[in-house]
Enzyme design. Structure first.
Site, PDB file in Angstrom:
ATOM      1  N   ASP A 122      -4.862 -12.588 -34.991  1.00 45.25           N
ATOM      2  CA  ASP A 122      -6.058 -12.981 -34.244  1.00 45.25           C
ATOM      3  C   ASP A 122      -5.629 -13.391 -32.842  1.00 45.25           C
ATOM      4  O   ASP A 122      -4.904 -14.375 -32.677  1.00 45.25           O
ATOM      5  CB  ASP A 122      -6.756 -14.144 -34.960  1.00 45.25           C
ATOM      6  CG  ASP A 122      -8.167 -14.392 -34.446  1.00 45.25           C
ATOM      7  OD1 ASP A 122      -8.603 -13.655 -33.544  1.00 45.25           O
ATOM      8  OD2 ASP A 122      -8.819 -15.327 -34.939  1.00 45.25           O
ATOM      9  N   ASP A 175     -10.055  -7.864 -31.127  1.00 45.72           N
ATOM     10  CA  ASP A 175      -9.025  -8.900 -31.020  1.00 45.72           C
ATOM     11  C   ASP A 175      -8.483  -9.394 -32.360  1.00 45.72           C
ATOM     12  O   ASP A 175      -7.745 -10.379 -32.384  1.00 45.72           O
ATOM     13  CB  ASP A 175      -9.553 -10.094 -30.222  1.00 45.72           C
ATOM     14  CG  ASP A 175     -10.769 -10.739 -30.878  1.00 45.72           C
ATOM     15  OD1 ASP A 175     -11.450 -10.058 -31.641  1.00 45.72           O
ATOM     16  OD2 ASP A 175     -11.021 -11.928 -30.598  1.00 45.72           O
ATOM     17  N   GLU A 176      -8.822  -8.731 -33.469  1.00 45.46           N
ATOM     18  CA  GLU A 176      -8.227  -9.162 -34.730  1.00 45.46           C
ATOM     19  C   GLU A 176      -8.139  -7.999 -35.710  1.00 45.46           C
ATOM     20  O   GLU A 176      -8.923  -7.052 -35.651  1.00 45.46           O
ATOM     21  CB  GLU A 176      -8.997 -10.332 -35.351  1.00 45.46           C
ATOM     22  CG  GLU A 176     -10.393 -10.014 -35.786  1.00 45.46           C
ATOM     23  CD  GLU A 176     -11.020 -11.170 -36.550  1.00 45.46           C
ATOM     24  OE1 GLU A 176     -10.398 -11.673 -37.507  1.00 45.46           O
ATOM     25  OE2 GLU A 176     -12.151 -11.557 -36.199  1.00 45.46           O
TER      26      GLU A 176
END
Length: 372
Positions: A21, A121-122
């Site tokens: 993350d 983003d993860e």
């Protein structure tokens, strides 16, 4: 259903799952591009002072978060929370974020091709069998963090465990630049102390009903039978029953289905007043939230659709770094989009709201108590 309940639960602890993350991703990219912003409270949103007070926060850096600013908050509220000399609004640049995300995924593919992206983003990585032939998952996590920092000048937090549920819990534990592992022998004690409000998929209404059953922690949840949970919460009851025991056998899926849920309404005669638009958006938001709850999904993008009497259709979207599914937040975002981009000069004959980039609520963001 009875036949299904007779199947005994099995613990599979042989997998090695990593959840990566990025730390305040959008804001961190902007600070990387503009180092002079490093000490400022950076809020990713259009400046409401230039936009008639409208706009919604996409995300904020950790300086801004210390003042209570969070994703999906009206941008005007950030003005009230953060000292003006510290605050700076930066409009989102999603093309840039997608480029950086692609660089990060190139690093992931150096480790494994079993990658399940959740957003820009993860992502989940199954590193049980990895290309680096590294058996020590903590070393793998350190290598990933180092490579991301080296190639993008950005930081990330990593959670490690034997399933996706616990890996996600772990990555949220020690941000930013965190690295947390939950081993099989630790999971039971950790989950027993976890407040029920922080179990994935437990919204306000579910939390209230669980309190009526004297359930306040994961330990309390363990005392309820699977049949009791199914009777009260249907499919979500099975998830709660398994998660309380540290069980999640869902695989890391490389090709995740990109779904969306939306509702729209047509008007004849057309809408001519803001007050009516507001009422209709509240109704549509309620319908979308109910549909999301039924399928146990939530997403990171809200899309507002508008069509006037000339049949000209406009869509505007807002992306966030947190998942959302509740009626109030969906309405707040849609109303802010209307206030920013809506136009009544030709009347409105159609309004629609869609939530996209959906994932199961088992990937919900949570705040964790201290855990060592």
């Amino acid at each position: 259903m009875a036949e299904w309940l007779e199947i005994p639960l099995q613990y599979h602890t042989d997998r090695k799952i990593v959840h990566v993350d990025m730390d305040a991703f959008y804001a961190s990219v902007e600070i990387r591009e503009h180092p002079e912003l490093k000490s400022r409270a950076v809020v990713i949103a259009n400046d409401p002072r230039d936009n008639h007070g409208h706009g919604v926060v996409t995300t904020a850096n950790y300086v801004a978060r210390q003042y209570g600013v969070h994703s999906a908050m009206p941008a005007a509220q950030a003005l009230k929370l953060i000292p003006k000399e510290l605050l700076i609004f930066v409009p989102p640049h999603f093309e840039l974020y997608r480029v950086v995300s692609a660089q990060i995924h190139e690093i992931f593919h150096q480790v494994t091709d079993e990658i399940e992206p959740i957003s820009l983003d993860e992502a989940f990585l199954d590193v049980t069998h990895n290309k680096l032939h590294e058996k020590n998952t903590i070393k793998l996590a350190m290598w990933i963090q180092h490579q991301i920092l080296k190639k993008t000048r950005l930081t990330c937090s990593i959670g490690i465990s034997y399933n996706k549920f616990l890996a996600k819990v772990a990555s949220d534990h020690n941000k930013p630049v965190g690295r947390t592992i939950i081993r099989p022998e630790q999971a039971h004690d950790f989950l027993a102390d976890l407040p029920i409000s922080q179990f994935f998929g437990v919204g306000t209404k579910t939390q209230e009903s669980l309190h009526e059953l004297n359930v306040y922690t994961g330990g309390d949840l363990l005392r309820l039978s699977q049949m009791t949970l199914i009777r009260h919460y249907k499919k979500m009851g099975v998830v709660l029953y398994k998660h309380a025991r540290g069980i999640d056998d869902s695989p890391v899926q490389g090709q995740r289905e990109r779904r969306s849920i939306g509702k729209e309404r047509t008007y004849n005669p057309s809408i001519e007043a803001d007050e009516r638009v507001q009422r209709e958006l509240k109704l549509i938001s309620q319908q979308v939230a109910q549909a999301l709850a039924k399928k146990q999904l939530h997403g990171r993008v809200v899309v507002l659709k508008m069509r006037n009497q000339l049949f000209q259709t406009t869509t505007k979207r807002q992306s966030f770094d947190q998942y959302l599914s509740d009626e109030a937040t969906i309405f707040q975002v849609a109303w802010q989009l209307w206030q920013t981009y809506g136009d009544l000069s030709q009347g409105i004959r159609l309004l629609g709201i869609t939530v996209t980039d959906l994932v199961p609520r088992s990937f919900e963001n949570v705040d964790l108590p201290l855990f060592e």
